[in-house]
Design a protein around this motif. Structure first.
Motif, mmCIF file in Angstrom:
data_model
loop_
_atom_site.group_PDB
_atom_site.id
_atom_site.type_symbol
_atom_site.label_atom_id
_atom_site.label_comp_id
_atom_site.label_asym_id
_atom_site.label_seq_id
_atom_site.Cartn_x
_atom_site.Cartn_y
_atom_site.Cartn_z
ATOM 1 N N ARG A 236 59.502 57.830 34.241
ATOM 2 C CA ARG A 236 58.717 58.957 34.768
ATOM 3 C C ARG A 236 57.454 59.112 33.926
ATOM 4 N N VAL A 237 56.404 59.610 34.556
ATOM 5 C CA VAL A 237 55.116 59.722 33.871
ATOM 6 C C VAL A 237 54.646 61.173 33.840
ATOM 7 N N SER A 238 53.810 61.461 32.847
ATOM 8 C CA SER A 238 53.206 62.782 32.724
ATOM 9 C C SER A 238 51.833 62.642 32.085
ATOM 10 N N VAL A 239 51.009 63.642 32.284
ATOM 11 C CA VAL A 239 49.693 63.700 31.640
ATOM 12 C C VAL A 239 49.600 65.026 30.896
ATOM 13 N N VAL A 240 48.792 65.016 29.840
ATOM 14 C CA VAL A 240 48.712 66.195 28.988
ATOM 15 C C VAL A 240 47.298 66.343 28.431
ATOM 16 N N ILE B 241 52.798 69.697 45.967
ATOM 17 C CA ILE B 241 52.874 70.330 44.643
ATOM 18 C C ILE B 241 54.311 70.421 44.144
ATOM 19 N N ASN B 242 55.288 70.427 45.061
ATOM 20 C CA ASN B 242 56.697 70.516 44.662
ATOM 21 C C ASN B 242 57.199 69.258 43.979
ATOM 22 N N ASN B 243 56.429 68.181 44.031
ATOM 23 C CA ASN B 243 56.818 66.935 43.372
ATOM 24 C C ASN B 243 56.348 66.873 41.923
ATOM 25 N N PHE B 244 55.809 67.972 41.431
ATOM 26 C CA PHE B 244 55.312 68.022 40.060
ATOM 27 C C PHE B 244 55.983 69.153 39.301
ATOM 28 N N HIS C 12 59.061 62.154 40.446
ATOM 29 C CA HIS C 12 59.664 60.930 40.960
ATOM 30 C C HIS C 12 59.502 59.797 39.953
ATOM 31 N N THR C 13 60.292 58.763 40.141
ATOM 32 C CA THR C 13 60.230 57.616 39.233
ATOM 33 C C THR C 13 59.124 56.661 39.672
ATOM 34 N N VAL C 14 58.830 55.686 38.814
ATOM 35 C CA VAL C 14 57.739 54.750 39.105
ATOM 36 C C VAL C 14 58.010 53.913 40.351
ATOM 37 N N VAL C 15 59.260 53.671 40.690
ATOM 38 C CA VAL C 15 59.544 52.888 41.891
ATOM 39 C C VAL C 15 59.292 53.693 43.166
ATOM 40 N N GLU C 16 59.062 55.005 43.035
ATOM 41 C CA GLU C 16 58.783 55.854 44.186
ATOM 42 C C GLU C 16 57.303 56.176 44.341
ATOM 43 N N PHE C 17 56.447 55.474 43.607
ATOM 44 C CA PHE C 17 55.006 55.723 43.657
ATOM 45 C C PHE C 17 54.377 55.343 44.997
ATOM 46 N N GLU C 18 55.034 54.490 45.772
ATOM 47 C CA GLU C 18 54.422 53.937 46.970
ATOM 48 C C GLU C 18 54.184 54.975 48.057
ATOM 49 N N ASN C 19 54.966 56.038 48.079
ATOM 50 C CA ASN C 19 54.808 57.062 49.110
ATOM 51 C C ASN C 19 53.637 57.967 48.757
ATOM 52 N N GLU C 20 52.490 57.731 49.374
ATOM 53 C CA GLU C 20 51.266 58.475 49.056
ATOM 54 C C GLU C 20 51.350 59.941 49.447
ATOM 55 N N GLU C 21 52.196 60.282 50.420
ATOM 56 C CA GLU C 21 52.318 61.676 50.840
ATOM 57 C C GLU C 21 52.891 62.547 49.726
ATOM 58 N N ASP C 22 53.724 61.966 48.857
ATOM 59 C CA ASP C 22 54.324 62.734 47.759
ATOM 60 C C ASP C 22 53.286 63.245 46.778
ATOM 61 N N TRP C 23 52.182 62.527 46.621
ATOM 62 C CA TRP C 23 51.164 62.930 45.657
ATOM 63 C C TRP C 23 50.463 64.224 46.068
#
Length: 194
Positions: free
Chosen positions: A184-188, A49-52, A35-46
């Motif tokens: 969009r963000v990612s970690v590595v 696993i399908n959101n990654f 999801h994009t940064v403007v969609e960060f507010e929905n804590e359930e998405d975190w």
């Protein structure tokens, strides 16, 4: 001097040099939030696993202040759908104190998708036989990365900002105008070689 003292001094000299030297090749796993940064507010998405998306990142550092970054992700959807995304970028690196590296760069995104059973592969939303048009309408993607180099391992976070228009859309300034709301963000985690 005692050989033991010389060995200790050499070891102490090698450690800071290894921290300051940028490795030529870095390879490791990558996790991207879909999801994009403007969609960060929905804590359930975190917690879903399908959101990654999961994949790998390959970085080549031919010069101290220049790098090539190639992150690629693989995703699966319903009905046998498959997506492969890659965003190769050319970056300018700004090392800070030998431990932190800031990368600013640009490239283009390639999205390959298979729709599932009886479907077909597409590239950037167009059929594979229209790959020339897919290249023409691809968007410029900006990359901002922050990496902590810890000897043999580096940990980093990236933000990708797409341009608002594709190369062949006829909007010259839109190519270079980033869509901030679509970031969009990612970690590595990267293993350092050479």
């Amino acid at each position: 001097m005692n050989k033991r003292i010389i060995a200790i001094l050499l070891a102490m000299a090698i450690i800071p040099v290894s921290l300051m030297a940028a490795p030529f090749l870095q390879v490791g796993p990558l996790v991207s939030y879909n999801h994009t940064v403007v969609e960060f507010e929905n804590e359930e998405d975190w917690g879903d696993i399908n959101n990654f998306s999961f994949g790998a990142d390959v970085r080549i550092n031919p010069l101290k202040h220049l790098s090539i970054d190639i992150p690629a992700t693989l995703g699966f959807g319903t009905g046998g759908a498959v997506s492969i995304a890659a965003i190769p970028t050319l970056n300018v690196n700004i090392p800070i104190g030998g431990l932190v590296d800031i990368a600013i760069g640009a490239g283009t995104q390639f999205d390959f998708q298979y729709t599932g059973k009886g479907g077909e592969w597409t590239m950037n939303g167009l059929k594979m036989e229209d790959a020339g048009d897919a290249f023409q309408h691809s968007k410029l993607a900006y990359r901002l990365g922050l990496t902590f180099n810890l000897s043999f391992l580096s940990i980093g976070a990236n933000a990708i900002l797409p341009g608002s228009s594709g190369f062949g859309d006829g909007d010259f300034w839109g190519i270079f105008n980033p869509m901030w709301e679509s970031t969009r963000v990612s970690v590595v985690a990267l293993f350092n070689f050479f």
